[in-house]
Enzyme design. Sequence first.
Site, PDB file in Angstrom:
ATOM      1  CG  ASN A 166     -56.147  38.935 -15.645  1.00 22.43           C
ATOM      2  OD1 ASN A 166     -56.668  38.683 -16.720  1.00 22.43           O
ATOM      3  ND2 ASN A 166     -56.168  38.079 -14.614  1.00 22.43           N
ATOM      4  CG  ASP A 208     -50.407  35.140  -9.463  1.00 16.20           C
ATOM      5  OD1 ASP A 208     -50.775  33.960  -9.655  1.00 16.20           O
ATOM      6  OD2 ASP A 208     -49.632  35.748 -10.225  1.00 16.20           O
ATOM      7  CE  LYS A 232     -69.550  53.421  -4.468  1.00 13.23           C
ATOM      8  NZ  LYS A 232     -70.317  54.516  -5.031  1.00 13.23           N
ATOM      9  CG  PHE A 246     -51.217  29.209 -21.736  1.00 13.65           C
ATOM     10  CD1 PHE A 246     -51.870  27.993 -21.864  1.00 13.65           C
ATOM     11  CD2 PHE A 246     -51.096  30.030 -22.860  1.00 13.65           C
ATOM     12  CE1 PHE A 246     -52.392  27.597 -23.084  1.00 13.65           C
ATOM     13  CE2 PHE A 246     -51.621  29.649 -24.085  1.00 13.65           C
ATOM     14  CZ  PHE A 246     -52.268  28.425 -24.207  1.00 13.65           C
ATOM     15  CE  LYS A 260     -44.816  31.726 -14.045  1.00 18.27           C
ATOM     16  NZ  LYS A 260     -45.371  32.811 -14.852  1.00 18.27           N
ATOM     17  CE  LYS A 273     -47.292  27.766 -11.562  1.00  7.86           C
ATOM     18  NZ  LYS A 273     -48.466  28.623 -11.627  1.00  7.86           N
TER      19      LYS A 273
HETATM   20  O1  PMT Z   1     -57.396  35.515 -22.793  1.00 10.16           O
HETATM   21  P1  PMT Z   1     -56.609  36.210 -23.887  1.00 10.16           P
HETATM   22  O2  PMT Z   1     -56.923  37.695 -23.964  1.00 10.16           O
HETATM   23  O3  PMT Z   1     -56.737  35.516 -25.203  1.00 10.16           O
HETATM   24  O4  PMT Z   1     -55.050  36.159 -23.461  1.00 10.16           O
HETATM   25  C1  PMT Z   1     -54.380  34.943 -23.479  1.00 10.16           C
HETATM   26  C2  PMT Z   1     -53.466  34.826 -22.233  1.00 10.16           C
HETATM   27  C3  PMT Z   1     -52.358  35.854 -22.305  1.00 10.16           C
HETATM   28  C4  PMT Z   1     -54.262  35.018 -20.946  1.00 10.16           C
HETATM   29  C5  PMT Z   1     -52.869  33.355 -22.285  1.00 10.16           C
HETATM   30  O5  PMT Z   1     -52.171  33.179 -23.465  1.00 10.16           O
HETATM   31  C6  PMT Z   1     -51.976  33.099 -21.083  1.00 10.16           C
HETATM   32  O6  PMT Z   1     -50.796  33.374 -21.090  1.00 10.16           O
HETATM   33  N1  PMT Z   1     -52.572  32.529 -20.005  1.00 10.16           N
HETATM   34  C7  PMT Z   1     -51.890  32.330 -18.701  1.00 10.16           C
HETATM   35  C8  PMT Z   1     -51.887  33.610 -17.916  1.00 10.16           C
HETATM   36  C9  PMT Z   1     -51.241  33.453 -16.568  1.00 10.16           C
HETATM   37  O7  PMT Z   1     -51.920  33.544 -15.576  1.00 10.16           O
HETATM   38  O8  PMT Z   1     -49.951  33.135 -16.592  1.00 10.16           O
HETATM   39  P2  PMT Z   1     -49.042  32.910 -15.265  1.00 10.16           P
HETATM   40  O9  PMT Z   1     -47.679  32.827 -15.794  1.00 10.16           O
HETATM   41  O10 PMT Z   1     -49.376  33.948 -14.250  1.00 10.16           O
HETATM   42  O11 PMT Z   1     -49.524  31.515 -14.710  1.00 10.16           O
HETATM   43  C10 PMT Z   1     -48.925  30.289 -15.099  1.00 10.16           C
HETATM   44  C11 PMT Z   1     -49.956  29.204 -15.164  1.00 10.16           C
HETATM   45  O12 PMT Z   1     -50.470  28.925 -13.851  1.00 10.16           O
HETATM   46  C12 PMT Z   1     -51.142  29.469 -16.035  1.00 10.16           C
HETATM   47  O13 PMT Z   1     -51.460  28.289 -16.743  1.00 10.16           O
HETATM   48  C13 PMT Z   1     -52.253  29.832 -15.061  1.00 10.16           C
HETATM   49  O14 PMT Z   1     -53.537  29.441 -15.545  1.00 10.16           O
HETATM   50  C14 PMT Z   1     -51.879  29.008 -13.844  1.00 10.16           C
HETATM   51  N2  PMT Z   1     -52.256  29.627 -12.558  1.00 10.16           N
HETATM   52  C15 PMT Z   1     -51.735  30.823 -12.190  1.00 10.16           C
HETATM   53  C16 PMT Z   1     -52.053  31.361 -10.962  1.00 10.16           C
HETATM   54  C17 PMT Z   1     -52.929  30.655 -10.118  1.00 10.16           C
HETATM   55  N3  PMT Z   1     -53.269  31.143  -8.937  1.00 10.16           N
HETATM   56  N4  PMT Z   1     -53.426  29.470 -10.493  1.00 10.16           N
HETATM   57  C18 PMT Z   1     -53.110  28.953 -11.696  1.00 10.16           C
HETATM   58  O15 PMT Z   1     -53.579  27.861 -12.043  1.00 10.16           O
END
Ligand code: PMT
Length: 403
Positions: free
Chosen positions: A206, A275, A285, A321, A335, A339
């Site tokens: 991503n 995810d 490859k 986040f 979330k 979580k």
């Molecule tokens: O890195 P930058 O370019 O500075 O950008 C910053 C950012 C946009 C990445 C950051 O601000 C941000 O939003 N990070 C979280 C991105 C994300 O994966 O969001 P989500 O809504 O999909 O996930 C929610 C939370 O679950 C996040 O804290 C994530 O770390 C966590 N997660 C998600 C999926 C997973 N399989 N395991 C996780 O722990």
Amino acid sequence: MEKQKIIIGVTGGIAAYKIPELVRIFIKAGHDVRVAMTAHATRFIAPLTLETLSKNRVITDMFEENPDPLAHISWGQESDLVIIAPATANFIAKAAHGIADDFLSTMVVATTAPMLICPAMNSKMYANPITQENIKKLNNKGYLIMKPGEGELACNAEGPGRLPDPIDIAAQAFQMLQTKDLKGLKIMVTAGPTIEPIDPVRYITNRSSGKMGYAIAHKAAMRGADVTLISGPTNLKPPSGITLISINTAEEMRNAVFAHHTDMDMIIKAAAVADYRPALSADQKIKKREEDISIKLVKNPDILSELGSKKSKPGQILVGFAAETENILTNAKEKLVRKNLDMIVVNDVKAKDAGFDVDTNRVTFIFRDGTIHELPLLTKDEVADELLDRVREIRGKDNELHC
Ligand code: PMT
């Protein structure tokens, strides 16, 4: 900021003429400033000028009549910050090799305070690989090296080598002197993307650059925390003074998080974890034979959910986040609850000046009790400080409850 003890070491370069202004800024801000000069520095600027401005005796000679004969040891151990400005190529070389042949260089070897080095010299001297190697050595030792400015130099050359303006040196120093309000706390930060291999040359990932997470790690370390940064691949230089664990995949991030989470006081998950991952990662490859192919994706572990379901340490604070593009607050609140978080930081990642791969972010904090705090557009460093202020408050409240 409370009164801090700052030492300014001046070495023999023409940019020494800027140091009275630097001293004045610190004195005006209420700090205690002491100045040490090399013999060559005294040829560029009179010690009396700095003595008058700092209201303290300036030391220029190890063996001069001195009420404190151990000043070369005590100065650097009793101060909050040592700044070397301007730092000549010669002084940088001496410091990099532990040479202690005058008051200032001996004090630098003996100091336990954070060091800010401000190189200033002819651009060819600065670019010289030996100087660069010495700078790298000091940087690896944990000294903060300020990048010199570029432009016309006193020697008529053009290029990097100018001493940064006193106001910029002071800004950097104030940042280093920031109150250590997170001292004693262990904080884990995750940052960057994960990459999920399809075959040895292709992967799913991503747009995360790691900037947000690195800013949090950097600020937390500046504020005295013991920081572990678990990072996916980024082009960023890791903040100094932290422990970096580099990973590629979500599975690797999960393993790293759970290898270290038990004694963390705070866990802040800014990483953009994929995810899904390809169900199978080909050993070789994949050849371009078919007109179309499908890649089956399977769910990755949700690290944050797992952390929320088994908080390992009493009072451990968990911050997630949420990268959203629609129904932003509703999705983020869901979330936060699902979580089991103490706080979630939500950003609209469709905005041009926020979210992925920019230096700014516009975030809203949502807390466990439903309180919402919306912030304006800020730099990621500023967001990091706001976030750390809030987690410290949550910890304060929790500690009151435990008493
Ligand atoms: O890195 P930058 O370019 O500075 O950008 C910053 C950012 C946009 C990445 C950051 O601000 C941000 O939003 N990070 C979280 C991105 C994300 O994966 O969001 P989500 O809504 O999909 O996930 C929610 C939370 O679950 C996040 O804290 C994530 O770390 C966590 N997660 C998600 C999926 C997973 N399989 N395991 C996780 O722990």
